[in-house]
Design a protein around this motif. Structure first.
Motif, PDB file in Angstrom:
ATOM      1  N   ASN A 161       0.798  -1.224   0.000  1.00 46.97           N
ATOM      2  CA  ASN A 161       0.000   0.000   0.000  1.00 46.97           C
ATOM      3  C   ASN A 161       0.835   1.281   0.000  1.00 46.97           C
ATOM      4  O   ASN A 161       0.521   2.235  -0.715  1.00 46.97           O
ATOM      5  CB  ASN A 161      -0.969   0.005   1.202  1.00 46.97           C
ATOM      6  CG  ASN A 161      -2.197  -0.853   0.890  1.00 46.97           C
ATOM      7  OD1 ASN A 161      -2.405  -1.240  -0.268  1.00 46.97           O
ATOM      8  ND2 ASN A 161      -2.993  -1.162   1.907  1.00 46.97           N
ATOM      9  N   ASP A 162       1.903   1.271   0.815  1.00 48.27           N
ATOM     10  CA  ASP A 162       2.723   2.489   0.905  1.00 48.27           C
ATOM     11  C   ASP A 162       3.326   2.837  -0.448  1.00 48.27           C
ATOM     12  O   ASP A 162       3.318   3.995  -0.869  1.00 48.27           O
ATOM     13  CB  ASP A 162       3.858   2.282   1.917  1.00 48.27           C
ATOM     14  CG  ASP A 162       3.338   2.398   3.346  1.00 48.27           C
ATOM     15  OD1 ASP A 162       2.167   2.799   3.503  1.00 48.27           O
ATOM     16  OD2 ASP A 162       4.112   2.068   4.270  1.00 48.27           O
ATOM     17  N   GLY A 222     -10.697  -2.322  -4.859  1.00 45.59           N
ATOM     18  CA  GLY A 222      -9.361  -2.580  -4.279  1.00 45.59           C
ATOM     19  C   GLY A 222      -8.606  -3.729  -4.937  1.00 45.59           C
ATOM     20  O   GLY A 222      -7.567  -4.157  -4.442  1.00 45.59           O
ATOM     21  N   GLU A 223      -9.099  -4.207  -6.063  1.00 43.55           N
ATOM     22  CA  GLU A 223      -8.415  -5.350  -6.695  1.00 43.55           C
ATOM     23  C   GLU A 223      -7.614  -4.919  -7.927  1.00 43.55           C
ATOM     24  O   GLU A 223      -7.828  -3.833  -8.478  1.00 43.55           O
ATOM     25  CB  GLU A 223      -9.442  -6.433  -7.066  1.00 43.55           C
ATOM     26  CG  GLU A 223     -10.105  -7.023  -5.830  1.00 43.55           C
ATOM     27  CD  GLU A 223     -10.719  -8.393  -6.087  1.00 43.55           C
ATOM     28  OE1 GLU A 223     -10.500  -8.967  -7.166  1.00 43.55           O
ATOM     29  OE2 GLU A 223     -11.410  -8.863  -5.180  1.00 43.55           O
ATOM     30  N   ALA A 224      -6.717  -5.776  -8.322  1.00 37.75           N
ATOM     31  CA  ALA A 224      -5.883  -5.489  -9.502  1.00 37.75           C
ATOM     32  C   ALA A 224      -5.434  -6.792 -10.153  1.00 37.75           C
ATOM     33  O   ALA A 224      -5.528  -7.873  -9.539  1.00 37.75           O
ATOM     34  CB  ALA A 224      -4.670  -4.661  -9.094  1.00 37.75           C
ATOM     35  N   THR A 273       0.748   4.250  -2.677  1.00 35.85           N
ATOM     36  CA  THR A 273       0.417   5.633  -2.302  1.00 35.85           C
ATOM     37  C   THR A 273       1.512   6.584  -2.806  1.00 35.85           C
ATOM     38  O   THR A 273       1.228   7.679  -3.305  1.00 35.85           O
ATOM     39  CB  THR A 273       0.283   5.750  -0.756  1.00 35.85           C
ATOM     40  OG1 THR A 273      -0.569   4.700  -0.314  1.00 35.85           O
ATOM     41  CG2 THR A 273      -0.284   7.094  -0.347  1.00 35.85           C
ATOM     42  N   ASN A 274       2.785   6.158  -2.691  1.00 39.57           N
ATOM     43  CA  ASN A 274       3.904   6.999  -3.144  1.00 39.57           C
ATOM     44  C   ASN A 274       4.034   7.051  -4.661  1.00 39.57           C
ATOM     45  O   ASN A 274       4.885   7.769  -5.183  1.00 39.57           O
ATOM     46  CB  ASN A 274       5.241   6.458  -2.592  1.00 39.57           C
ATOM     47  CG  ASN A 274       5.266   6.517  -1.085  1.00 39.57           C
ATOM     48  OD1 ASN A 274       4.528   7.290  -0.500  1.00 39.57           O
ATOM     49  ND2 ASN A 274       6.107   5.680  -0.482  1.00 39.57           N
ATOM     50  N   GLY A 275       3.287   6.255  -5.350  1.00 43.91           N
ATOM     51  CA  GLY A 275       3.376   6.222  -6.817  1.00 43.91           C
ATOM     52  C   GLY A 275       4.515   5.349  -7.318  1.00 43.91           C
ATOM     53  O   GLY A 275       4.874   5.369  -8.497  1.00 43.91           O
ATOM     54  N   GLU A 276       5.110   4.541  -6.425  1.00 41.83           N
ATOM     55  CA  GLU A 276       6.220   3.666  -6.829  1.00 41.83           C
ATOM     56  C   GLU A 276       5.699   2.362  -7.416  1.00 41.83           C
ATOM     57  O   GLU A 276       6.437   1.633  -8.081  1.00 41.83           O
ATOM     58  CB  GLU A 276       7.140   3.362  -5.631  1.00 41.83           C
ATOM     59  CG  GLU A 276       7.893   4.574  -5.116  1.00 41.83           C
ATOM     60  CD  GLU A 276       8.711   5.249  -6.193  1.00 41.83           C
ATOM     61  OE1 GLU A 276       9.509   4.562  -6.847  1.00 41.83           O
ATOM     62  OE2 GLU A 276       8.526   6.467  -6.417  1.00 41.83           O
ATOM     63  N   ILE A 277       4.441   2.067  -7.165  1.00 40.53           N
ATOM     64  CA  ILE A 277       3.797   0.896  -7.781  1.00 40.53           C
ATOM     65  C   ILE A 277       2.481   1.376  -8.383  1.00 40.53           C
ATOM     66  O   ILE A 277       1.745   2.139  -7.747  1.00 40.53           O
ATOM     67  CB  ILE A 277       3.524  -0.223  -6.751  1.00 40.53           C
ATOM     68  CG1 ILE A 277       4.850  -0.843  -6.263  1.00 40.53           C
ATOM     69  CG2 ILE A 277       2.629  -1.312  -7.349  1.00 40.53           C
ATOM     70  CD1 ILE A 277       4.683  -1.955  -5.242  1.00 40.53           C
ATOM     71  N   VAL A 278       2.229   0.941  -9.606  1.00 35.66           N
ATOM     72  CA  VAL A 278       0.962   1.287 -10.257  1.00 35.66           C
ATOM     73  C   VAL A 278       0.151   0.004 -10.434  1.00 35.66           C
ATOM     74  O   VAL A 278       0.614  -0.934 -11.093  1.00 35.66           O
ATOM     75  CB  VAL A 278       1.201   1.959 -11.621  1.00 35.66           C
ATOM     76  CG1 VAL A 278      -0.095   2.027 -12.416  1.00 35.66           C
ATOM     77  CG2 VAL A 278       1.733   3.358 -11.427  1.00 35.66           C
TER      78      VAL A 278
END
Lengths: 391, 232
Positions: free
Chosen positions: A86-87, A208-210, A90-95
């Motif tokens: 999640n973090d 919340g799924e991907a 939120t930081n945009g490091e994972i899409v």
């Protein structure tokens, strides 16, 4: 050896046109081989860079059921995003992206598509997802230029999409094309339509799924997460490597033919030289050379064609190769139909290793081809050679 | 002048295979040549003169008997040893000059010195000196195809003499030259023989050459028929 090089150089320069014809043929091989190898390296480099920029980022987690080659798995290829990530999200490091199977109806026609939900604020991919962050009467969507052409859809066009939600129920809505992007990676463009992630989750009731989680930075190793499988960039670009490898094998045959032609000229020259220059061979022996040394001289002479060819190649080939590296080579075919990431214009990349290895291979092959007929000298009778009587 | 023996030939026989049989070109030759001789092997074609010259020049080996040149037994020399003997001690002059066509006059004359690893300055001095002997200092940049037959042969003489060899072997050196050029060449060789004490051994059947020889060895069917030494 120094003397052999000096004499070989004098003999080659003295032989005039015959030498230069061989040198030009050989230099052509040098330039073409380096250029073609450069194209392959450039293609490989460009394909991987484009894939990273548009599709795979620095590596991905795939939901364990996801198989990009089997659209029937898409209905099962989604899961809740692991809390541990999640973090980074939120930081945009994972899409995160969600992929579902759907149908599009442009101008009354029906076509299968993969509907990809993407965060409009992501900055990992070069996709213009900011065009999804707009308020329209229908769901905003972006498509690639090839899809745009195939589906005959332009910016501002409305089109119906249909999908099946998690309960197996079909549903449909209208989307409006808010952006068309141009991309060299066919799998990003062809058969895909991008809409806001949250909208797709809502449509699918998959909050919340991907399906895929993409990292910004290259990840050397990631922890195992139950229900997700980690794919690094090497795995994700494996298909490019395999295709380049296949192309390289095909090209090697072309190099071999090119080299064969050049070597045939060298071989022919050597055979003719040994026949025509018998008196000269006899004279070298009379003046104090051993037959072995004459073999060495003729071998150096033949091999020196490749050195001269490398110099000539540098004179006319260097500007050509630099120009090609700058202006690129525009593919004569529609690159988007090639099946892998391929720009319409390929920019060759020449490394020092590529140039040195090509030069070394050609010099080595030329030396062997020069030595082959020269061995005959070792069996010559010098007294007959002096009179030019050998047949 | 001709006191020390530098070529000694004893019971020398040379045979060549001819189909299933053998052709004997030299049949038990015995000859000795001293330092500074101006001698010639004289005889018609097939008499064995070139064969003998080639053996003395370590380009060929005897079938039996012995040929000792400057103390080296030709038959027992290795390829390297024979090449060293030719490189250091022998000079060759051929009927058809055998100049290196793509090299200019300077480079042709320089060639034996390159093999002997002289420095560039030494080579230049020695080449110019040799060209001076034969009167070709004005042709250093010319290539053999630009020279007349006489000039080519003079270049060949300069090439043979440049390293000041002990022995010069000349095989029909005037065969391709007219009378005037032949005399010119021969006078040059006589001069070098007298000035440098180089031994000259010819293989010839040319009257013009024979007239210059101080010693004439007439060969007939592989045998020494006559060995004449001129008194003048």
């Amino acid at each position: 050896m120094k003397l052999a090089i000096k004499l070989a150089y004098r003999n080659l320069i003295g032989a005039g046109l015959r030498t230069w014809l061989n040198v030009i043929v050989l230099s052509f091989s040098f330039v073409v081989i380096i250029w073609m190898k450069g194209i392959m390296v450039g293609w490989d480099h460009q394909a991987k860079t484009d894939m990273k920029n548009w599709e795979i980022g620095g590596g991905q987690y795939w939901q364990e059921n996801y198989d990009p080659f089997d659209p029937f798995t898409l209905s099962e290829s989604h899961a809740a995003i692991p809390v541990s990530l999640n973090d980074e999200i939120t930081n945009g490091e994972i899409v995160p992206s969600l992929i579902v199977s759907g149908t599009i109806y442009p101008q009354g026609r029906m076509q299968s598509v993969a509907i990809v939900g993407m965060n409009p604020h992501q900055s990992i991919f070069m996709l213009p997802t900011e065009k999804l962050d707009t308020t329209t009467s229908a769901i905003p969507a972006i498509i690639g230029s090839v899809s745009s052409r195939n589906l005959k859809l332009n910016v501002g066009d409305y089109v119906t999409i249909r999908w099946r939600n998690v309960n197996g129920m079909f549903d449909a809505t209208e989307v409006v094309i808010t952006g068309i992007f141009s991309c060299n990676v066919p799998s990003v463009d062809v058969g895909k339509i991008y809409i806001p992630l949250e909208k797709l989750r809502e449509m699918m009731s998959l909050k919340g799924e991907a399906t895929i989680l993409t990292f910004r930075e290259e990840q050397s190793e990631r922890p195992e997460i139950t229900g997700w499988s980690y794919k690094n960039t090497a795995t994700l670009t494996q298909s490019v490597d395999e295709l380049i490898q296949t192309k390289t094998v095909g090209q090697s045959i072309f190099y071999a033919i090119l080299l064969l032609l050049a070597m045939l000229a060298i071989f022919d020259t050597q055979v003719l030289s040994i026949f025509r220059r018998q008196k000269e061979i006899g004279t070298y022996i009379a003046l104090g050379y051993t037959r072995r040394e004459v073999v060495g001289l003729f071998t150096v002479e033949g091999a020196m064609h490749s050195i001269l060819a490398a110099i000539v190649s540098a004179i006319y080939g260097l500007p050509f190769l630099i120009w090609m590296a700058k202006s690129g080579w525009t593919m004569p075919i529609e690159a988007s139909e090639f099946g892998m990431a391929m720009a319409q214009t390929l920019y060759p990349v020449y490394s020092a290793g590529l140039v040195i290895s090509t030069v070394l291979i050609i010099v080595l092959v030329t030396t062997v081809v020069s030595y082959w007929p020269s061995r005959k000298i070792a069996k010559m009778n010098p007294t007959e050679a002096l009179r030019g009587k050998l047949q | 002048m001709e006191n020390t023996s530098i070529i000694k030939i004893e019971h020398l026989t040379k045979s060549f295979p001819m189909g299933k049989s053998k052709f004997t070109a030299l049949k038990g030759i015995n000859l000795t040549f001293g330092e500074g001789e101006f001698a010639g092997l004289v005889g018609p074609s097939g008499s064995g003169k070139t064969t003998l010259l080639n053996i003395v020049g370590s380009l060929d080996v005897p079938s039996s008997g012995e040929a000792k040149v400057l103390g080296e037994s030709i038959g027992s020399l290795t390829a390297k040893g024979a090449a060293r003997l030719r490189k250091e001690k022998l000079g060759f002059i051929f009927q058809s000059y055998n100049l290196l066509a793509v090299h200019n006059v300077f480079e042709n004359v320089e060639f034996p010195l390159l093999l002997l690893k002289y420095t560039a300055a030494e080579r230049k001095k020695m080449v110019m000196e040799a060209l001076d002997w034969v009167g070709l200092t004005d042709k250093v940049k010319s290539k053999p195809p630009q020279l007349s037959g006489g000039e080519c042969q003079r270049v060949a003489i300069a090439r043979a003499m440049v390293k000041k060899p002990s022995i010069v072997l000349a095989d029909e050196p005037t065969a391709n030259l007219d009378a005037a050029n032949s005399h010119n060449i021969l006078q040059t060789m006589v001069k070098l023989n007298e000035e440098l004490k180089t031994t000259f051994l010819f293989a010839t059947h040319d009257e013009k050459v024979i007239n210059y020889l101080r010693r004439k060895i007439f060969l007939k069917d592989g045998n020494v028929d006559q060995d004449e030494i001129s008194t003048n």
